[in-house]
Write a protein that holds these residues in place. Structure first.
Motif, PDB file in Angstrom:
ATOM      1  N   SER A  43      37.255  83.035  14.999  1.00 13.76           N
ATOM      2  CA  SER A  43      37.769  82.185  13.974  1.00 13.76           C
ATOM      3  C   SER A  43      37.169  80.728  14.314  1.00 13.76           C
ATOM      4  N   TYR A  44      35.896  80.454  13.552  1.00 15.24           N
ATOM      5  CA  TYR A  44      35.357  79.151  13.687  1.00 15.24           C
ATOM      6  C   TYR A  44      35.905  78.122  12.559  1.00 15.24           C
ATOM      7  N   SER A  45      36.275  77.096  13.034  1.00 12.84           N
ATOM      8  CA  SER A  45      36.808  76.027  12.116  1.00 12.84           C
ATOM      9  C   SER A  45      36.457  74.703  12.662  1.00 12.84           C
ATOM     10  N   SER A  46      35.592  74.104  11.967  1.00 10.23           N
ATOM     11  CA  SER A  46      35.255  72.601  12.234  1.00 10.23           C
ATOM     12  C   SER A  46      35.343  71.776  10.796  1.00 10.23           C
ATOM     13  N   PRO A  47      35.341  70.370  10.935  1.00 10.89           N
ATOM     14  CA  PRO A  47      35.670  69.747   9.530  1.00 10.89           C
ATOM     15  C   PRO A  47      34.386  70.057   8.504  1.00 10.89           C
ATOM     16  N   LYS A  48      33.187  70.573   8.970  1.00  6.63           N
ATOM     17  CA  LYS A  48      32.333  70.895   7.977  1.00  6.63           C
ATOM     18  C   LYS A  48      32.557  72.282   7.369  1.00  6.63           C
ATOM     19  N   THR A  49      33.187  73.335   8.062  1.00  6.01           N
ATOM     20  CA  THR A  49      33.288  74.518   7.724  1.00  6.01           C
ATOM     21  C   THR A  49      34.827  74.918   7.274  1.00  6.01           C
ATOM     22  N   ASP A  50      35.488  73.919   6.942  1.00  7.94           N
ATOM     23  CA  ASP A  50      37.021  74.312   6.413  1.00  7.94           C
ATOM     24  C   ASP A  50      36.821  75.117   5.250  1.00  7.94           C
ATOM     25  N   SER A  51      38.048  75.341   4.798  1.00  6.11           N
ATOM     26  CA  SER A  51      38.160  76.213   3.744  1.00  6.11           C
ATOM     27  C   SER A  51      37.529  75.806   2.535  1.00  6.11           C
ATOM     28  N   LEU A  52      36.429  76.969   1.814  1.00  5.11           N
ATOM     29  CA  LEU A  52      35.789  76.621   0.881  1.00  5.11           C
ATOM     30  C   LEU A  52      36.694  77.190  -0.426  1.00  5.11           C
ATOM     31  N   MET A  53      36.381  76.372  -1.459  1.00  3.48           N
ATOM     32  CA  MET A  53      37.026  76.564  -2.815  1.00  3.48           C
ATOM     33  C   MET A  53      36.094  77.146  -3.932  1.00  3.48           C
ATOM     34  N   THR A  54      36.418  78.008  -4.790  1.00  2.00           N
ATOM     35  CA  THR A  54      35.540  78.112  -6.035  1.00  2.00           C
ATOM     36  C   THR A  54      35.737  77.133  -7.011  1.00  2.00           C
ATOM     37  N   THR A  55      34.901  77.172  -7.908  1.00  2.08           N
ATOM     38  CA  THR A  55      35.089  76.446  -9.078  1.00  2.08           C
ATOM     39  C   THR A  55      36.438  76.528  -9.788  1.00  2.08           C
ATOM     40  N   GLU A  56      36.922  77.765  -9.887  1.00  3.56           N
ATOM     41  CA  GLU A  56      38.206  77.850 -10.527  1.00  3.56           C
ATOM     42  C   GLU A  56      39.353  77.245  -9.794  1.00  3.56           C
ATOM     43  N   GLU A  57      39.334  77.400  -8.453  1.00  4.90           N
ATOM     44  CA  GLU A  57      40.388  77.074  -7.608  1.00  4.90           C
ATOM     45  C   GLU A  57      40.176  75.412  -7.790  1.00  4.90           C
ATOM     46  N   VAL A  58      39.167  74.695  -7.712  1.00  7.23           N
ATOM     47  CA  VAL A  58      38.987  73.391  -8.191  1.00  7.23           C
ATOM     48  C   VAL A  58      39.680  72.855  -9.286  1.00  7.23           C
ATOM     49  N   ALA A  59      39.491  73.577 -10.452  1.00 13.82           N
ATOM     50  CA  ALA A  59      39.599  73.342 -11.502  1.00 13.82           C
ATOM     51  C   ALA A  59      41.234  73.405 -11.677  1.00 13.82           C
ATOM     52  N   GLU A  60      41.784  74.283 -11.273  1.00 12.86           N
ATOM     53  CA  GLU A  60      43.336  74.423 -11.278  1.00 12.86           C
ATOM     54  C   GLU A  60      43.998  73.447 -10.497  1.00 12.86           C
TER      55      GLU A  60
END
Length: 115
Positions: A43-60
Motif C-alpha cells: 500500500s503506497y501512499s504519499s501526498p501525490k498519490t492519495d485517493s483519486l476521485m472521478t468526475t462524478e464523485e467531485v460533482a457530488e
C-alpha cells in the motif's frame, strides 16, 4: 406402400428429460464490499498519490453537475490529473482548492470563462 404406422399409446413410461446446470471451475467474482479494502501487500501512499476521485464523485462533493466539472477542467479552473484519456482528481487537491476559495469570496468562486 407406406410401412410407417402411427404409434399407438404405449404403456411404457416416458424417459425424463435431463437438464444439467452448468458448474464453473472458476471462483465467483468478489462483490464490491469485498473490494472495499485493498488486499495487496504494497500500500503506497504519499501526498501525490492519495485517493483519486472521478468526475462524478467531485460533482457530488461540490454539489454541481458533471458537465460543470468538465467545463472547469477544460478551462483549467479545477485541479485535475490526466491519466491517458481519463481525468481524475486528487482528494487533497480538491479539498485544498475548496479551502482557498472559501476565503476569497464570490470572485474566487466563479471562473472567468464567460458565464
Amino acid at each position: 406402400m407406406n410401412s410407417h404406422k402411427p404409434q399407438a399409446a404405449s404403456n411404457e413410461p416416458r424417459k425424463p428429460q435431463i437438464t444439467r446446470s452448468v458448474q464453473h471451475d472458476r471462483p465467483s467474482r468478489p462483490s464490491k464490499a469485498d473490494n472495499a479494502t485493498p488486499t495487496n501487500s504494497h500500500s503506497y501512499s504519499s501526498p501525490k498519490t492519495d485517493s483519486l476521485m472521478t468526475t462524478e464523485e467531485v460533482a457530488e462533493l461540490l454539489r454541481v453537475s458533471i458537465s460543470t466539472i468538465r467545463k472547469w477542467v477544460h478551462y483549467g479552473f479545477v485541479p485535475h490529473v490526466k491519466i491517458g484519456r481519463l481525468v481524475r482528481y486528487r482528494r487533497s487537491d480538491i479539498t485544498q482548492w475548496i479551502d482557498e476559495r472559501a476565503t476569497e469570496g464570490r470572485t474566487g468562486l466563479v471562473p472567468d470563462i464567460g458565464f
